[in-house]
Design a protein around this motif. Structure first.
Motif, PDB file in Angstrom:
ATOM      1  N   SER A   1       0.837  -1.194   0.000  1.00 51.73           N
ATOM      2  CA  SER A   1       0.000   0.000   0.000  1.00 51.73           C
ATOM      3  C   SER A   1       0.878   1.252   0.000  1.00 51.73           C
ATOM      4  CB  SER A   1      -0.888  -0.011   1.244  1.00 51.73           C
ATOM      5  OG  SER A   1      -1.559   1.218   1.372  1.00 51.73           O
ATOM      6  N   ASN A   2       0.460   2.268  -0.749  1.00 51.25           N
ATOM      7  CA  ASN A   2       1.274   3.485  -0.832  1.00 51.25           C
ATOM      8  C   ASN A   2       1.262   4.271   0.473  1.00 51.25           C
ATOM      9  OD1 ASN A   2      -1.360   4.359  -1.042  1.00 51.25           O
ATOM     10  ND2 ASN A   2      -0.901   5.916  -2.564  1.00 51.25           N
ATOM     11  N   ASN A   3       0.267   4.053   1.340  1.00 50.47           N
ATOM     12  CA  ASN A   3       0.237   4.747   2.630  1.00 50.47           C
ATOM     13  C   ASN A   3       1.400   4.333   3.521  1.00 50.47           C
ATOM     14  OD1 ASN A   3      -2.071   6.291   2.222  1.00 50.47           O
ATOM     15  ND2 ASN A   3      -3.399   4.608   2.777  1.00 50.47           N
TER      16      ASN A   3
ATOM     17  N   ASP B   1      -3.411   3.536   7.409  1.00 52.86           N
ATOM     18  CA  ASP B   1      -4.313   4.673   7.534  1.00 52.86           C
ATOM     19  C   ASP B   1      -5.540   4.259   8.341  1.00 52.86           C
ATOM     20  OD1 ASP B   1      -5.323   7.170   7.236  1.00 52.86           O
ATOM     21  OD2 ASP B   1      -5.794   6.987   5.109  1.00 52.86           O
ATOM     22  N   ASN B   2      -5.886   5.043   9.365  1.00 49.40           N
ATOM     23  CA  ASN B   2      -6.981   4.651  10.251  1.00 49.40           C
ATOM     24  C   ASN B   2      -8.341   4.657   9.561  1.00 49.40           C
ATOM     25  OD1 ASN B   2      -7.034   7.443  10.043  1.00 49.40           O
ATOM     26  ND2 ASN B   2      -7.766   7.741  12.109  1.00 49.40           N
ATOM     27  N   ILE B   3      -8.483   5.370   8.463  1.00 52.27           N
ATOM     28  CA  ILE B   3      -9.751   5.399   7.736  1.00 52.27           C
ATOM     29  C   ILE B   3      -9.970   4.067   7.011  1.00 52.27           C
ATOM     30  CG2 ILE B   3     -11.007   6.551   5.873  1.00 52.27           C
ATOM     31  CD1 ILE B   3      -9.390   9.082   6.612  1.00 52.27           C
ATOM     32  N   LYS B   4      -8.884   3.442   6.593  1.00 54.75           N
ATOM     33  CA  LYS B   4      -8.991   2.227   5.790  1.00 54.75           C
ATOM     34  C   LYS B   4      -8.933   0.947   6.609  1.00 54.75           C
ATOM     35  CE  LYS B   4      -7.282   4.647   1.838  1.00 54.75           C
ATOM     36  NZ  LYS B   4      -6.262   4.829   0.862  1.00 54.75           N
TER      37      LYS B   4
ATOM     38  N   ASP C   1     -15.674  -7.715  16.170  1.00 51.59           N
ATOM     39  CA  ASP C   1     -15.348  -8.212  17.502  1.00 51.59           C
ATOM     40  C   ASP C   1     -14.175  -9.185  17.496  1.00 51.59           C
ATOM     41  OD1 ASP C   1     -17.230  -6.718  18.782  1.00 51.59           O
ATOM     42  OD2 ASP C   1     -18.776  -8.270  18.690  1.00 51.59           O
ATOM     43  N   THR C   2     -13.967  -9.860  16.372  1.00 53.01           N
ATOM     44  CA  THR C   2     -12.944 -10.909  16.334  1.00 53.01           C
ATOM     45  C   THR C   2     -11.823 -10.658  15.338  1.00 53.01           C
ATOM     46  OG1 THR C   2     -14.269 -12.130  14.721  1.00 53.01           O
ATOM     47  CG2 THR C   2     -14.577 -12.682  17.045  1.00 53.01           C
ATOM     48  N   HIS C   3     -11.992  -9.688  14.418  1.00 51.43           N
ATOM     49  CA  HIS C   3     -11.007  -9.497  13.351  1.00 51.43           C
ATOM     50  C   HIS C   3     -10.740  -8.018  13.079  1.00 51.43           C
ATOM     51  CE1 HIS C   3     -12.202 -13.639  12.581  1.00 51.43           C
ATOM     52  NE2 HIS C   3     -11.076 -13.772  11.913  1.00 51.43           N
ATOM     53  N   VAL C   4      -9.610  -7.750  12.434  1.00 51.32           N
ATOM     54  CA  VAL C   4      -9.238  -6.423  11.952  1.00 51.32           C
ATOM     55  C   VAL C   4      -8.972  -6.549  10.462  1.00 51.32           C
ATOM     56  CG1 VAL C   4      -7.544  -4.562  12.082  1.00 51.32           C
ATOM     57  CG2 VAL C   4      -8.145  -5.813  14.129  1.00 51.32           C
ATOM     58  N   LYS C   5      -9.524  -5.638   9.676  1.00 50.20           N
ATOM     59  CA  LYS C   5      -9.330  -5.680   8.229  1.00 50.20           C
ATOM     60  C   LYS C   5      -8.330  -4.608   7.826  1.00 50.20           C
ATOM     61  CE  LYS C   5     -11.661  -5.440   3.798  1.00 50.20           C
ATOM     62  NZ  LYS C   5     -12.914  -5.186   3.098  1.00 50.20           N
ATOM     63  N   PHE C   6      -7.223  -5.036   7.201  1.00 52.79           N
ATOM     64  CA  PHE C   6      -6.213  -4.116   6.700  1.00 52.79           C
ATOM     65  C   PHE C   6      -6.443  -3.838   5.226  1.00 52.79           C
ATOM     66  CE2 PHE C   6      -3.824  -5.957  10.283  1.00 52.79           C
ATOM     67  CZ  PHE C   6      -3.481  -4.789  10.924  1.00 52.79           C
ATOM     68  N   GLU C   7      -5.960  -2.707   4.780  1.00 52.85           N
ATOM     69  CA  GLU C   7      -6.082  -2.332   3.380  1.00 52.85           C
ATOM     70  C   GLU C   7      -4.972  -2.986   2.566  1.00 52.85           C
ATOM     71  OE1 GLU C   7      -5.045   1.366   0.495  1.00 52.85           O
ATOM     72  OE2 GLU C   7      -4.279   1.211   2.504  1.00 52.85           O
ATOM     73  N   GLY C   8      -5.322  -3.516   1.421  1.00 49.14           N
ATOM     74  CA  GLY C   8      -4.343  -3.912   0.428  1.00 49.14           C
ATOM     75  C   GLY C   8      -3.655  -5.243   0.621  1.00 49.14           C
ATOM     76  N   PHE C   9      -4.045  -6.044   1.594  1.00 45.49           N
ATOM     77  CA  PHE C   9      -3.419  -7.352   1.718  1.00 45.49           C
ATOM     78  C   PHE C   9      -3.775  -8.211   0.510  1.00 45.49           C
ATOM     79  CE2 PHE C   9      -2.136  -8.307   6.340  1.00 45.49           C
ATOM     80  CZ  PHE C   9      -1.444  -7.119   6.379  1.00 45.49           C
ATOM     81  N   SER C  10      -5.014  -8.131   0.064  1.00 50.60           N
ATOM     82  CA  SER C  10      -5.446  -8.848  -1.125  1.00 50.60           C
ATOM     83  C   SER C  10      -6.304  -7.912  -1.960  1.00 50.60           C
ATOM     84  CB  SER C  10      -6.241 -10.098  -0.753  1.00 50.60           C
ATOM     85  OG  SER C  10      -6.759 -10.699  -1.909  1.00 50.60           O
ATOM     86  N   SER C  11      -5.966  -7.769  -3.211  1.00 54.98           N
ATOM     87  CA  SER C  11      -6.739  -6.893  -4.091  1.00 54.98           C
ATOM     88  C   SER C  11      -7.762  -7.678  -4.904  1.00 54.98           C
ATOM     89  CB  SER C  11      -5.800  -6.137  -5.032  1.00 54.98           C
ATOM     90  OG  SER C  11      -5.047  -7.065  -5.787  1.00 54.98           O
ATOM     91  N   SER C  12      -7.787  -8.982  -4.742  1.00 52.88           N
ATOM     92  CA  SER C  12      -8.699  -9.832  -5.481  1.00 52.88           C
ATOM     93  C   SER C  12     -10.131  -9.618  -5.002  1.00 52.88           C
ATOM     94  CB  SER C  12      -8.310 -11.303  -5.292  1.00 52.88           C
ATOM     95  OG  SER C  12      -9.254 -12.130  -5.925  1.00 52.88           O
ATOM     96  N   ARG C  13     -11.084  -9.771  -5.891  1.00 50.91           N
ATOM     97  CA  ARG C  13     -12.491  -9.608  -5.538  1.00 50.91           C
ATOM     98  C   ARG C  13     -13.123 -10.940  -5.109  1.00 50.91           C
ATOM     99  NH1 ARG C  13     -12.834  -4.516  -5.544  1.00 50.91           N
ATOM    100  NH2 ARG C  13     -12.683  -3.236  -7.378  1.00 50.91           N
TER     101      ARG C  13
ATOM    102  N   TYR D   1     -11.783   6.304  15.492  1.00 50.15           N
ATOM    103  CA  TYR D   1     -10.370   5.966  15.644  1.00 50.15           C
ATOM    104  C   TYR D   1      -9.512   7.107  15.140  1.00 50.15           C
ATOM    105  CZ  TYR D   1     -12.508   1.479  16.230  1.00 50.15           C
ATOM    106  OH  TYR D   1     -13.303   0.475  16.678  1.00 50.15           O
ATOM    107  N   MET D   2      -8.518   7.466  15.948  1.00 49.39           N
ATOM    108  CA  MET D   2      -7.640   8.580  15.608  1.00 49.39           C
ATOM    109  C   MET D   2      -6.391   8.130  14.898  1.00 49.39           C
ATOM    110  SD  MET D   2      -9.483  10.992  16.677  1.00 49.39           S
ATOM    111  CE  MET D   2      -8.517  12.449  16.711  1.00 49.39           C
TER     112      MET D   2
END
Length: 160
Positions: A73-75, A114-117, A122-134, A158-159
């Protein structure tokens, strides 16, 4: 009220590899920006702003030699370059010692998301860009399991 919550993640092997790639790209961008600033200073030039360095890094990232940076990710790289510029500015303001290059062996692997992305459940966190596949089974790669369930409030702002 501002409250800090530290959580422990329990990534699988693929996610852990991706996190180390992100941390490696952040370390590379930080060291690259620091080397540019140092080289420019030794030649007698003025301080290079982080926006100029990011533009130059984007051209570098699009070259064939550094194609591996396209998987990150470019961030991640943008924040690493900002951190290097801030460290260099603080050195000249006499607020801290000369910034050192990050080592693969000695420095703690870390990167910025980036905190927006970032999304939480309750059980997981989703990060941006780990997989770009649909595809649904590839999208599961984006969701990293939390070691402690229900620790993060899902209805808060979230800040960072």
């Amino acid at each position: 009220m501002v409250k800090a919550v530290r959580v422990m993640l329990a990534p699988n092997n693929v996610q852990q590899t991706k996190m180390f790639q992100y941390a490696g790209a952040a370390r590379f961008a930080y060291n690259w920006a620091l080397a540019k600033e140092k080289d420019n200073y030794e030649k007698g030039g003025k301080f290079i702003s982080d926006s100029e360095l990011r533009k130059e890094f984007t051209r570098l990232r699009n070259s064939a030699e550094y194609a591996w940076l396209q998987n990150v990710s470019n961030n991640v790289t943008k924040q690493a370059i900002k951190d290097a510029c801030i460290a260099y500015k603080n050195f000249f303001k006499s607020l801290q010692k000369h910034p050192r290059f990050k080592s693969k062996k000695k420095s703690t692997p870390k990167f910025y998301q980036d905190n927006i992305k970032i999304q939480f459940s309750d059980t997981h966190v989703k990060f941006e860009g780990f997989s770009s596949s649909r595809k649904a089974n590839k999208q599961k790669l984006n969701w990293v399991r939390l070691a402690e369930h229900g620790r993060i409030p899902t209805d808060a702002k979230y800040m960072n």
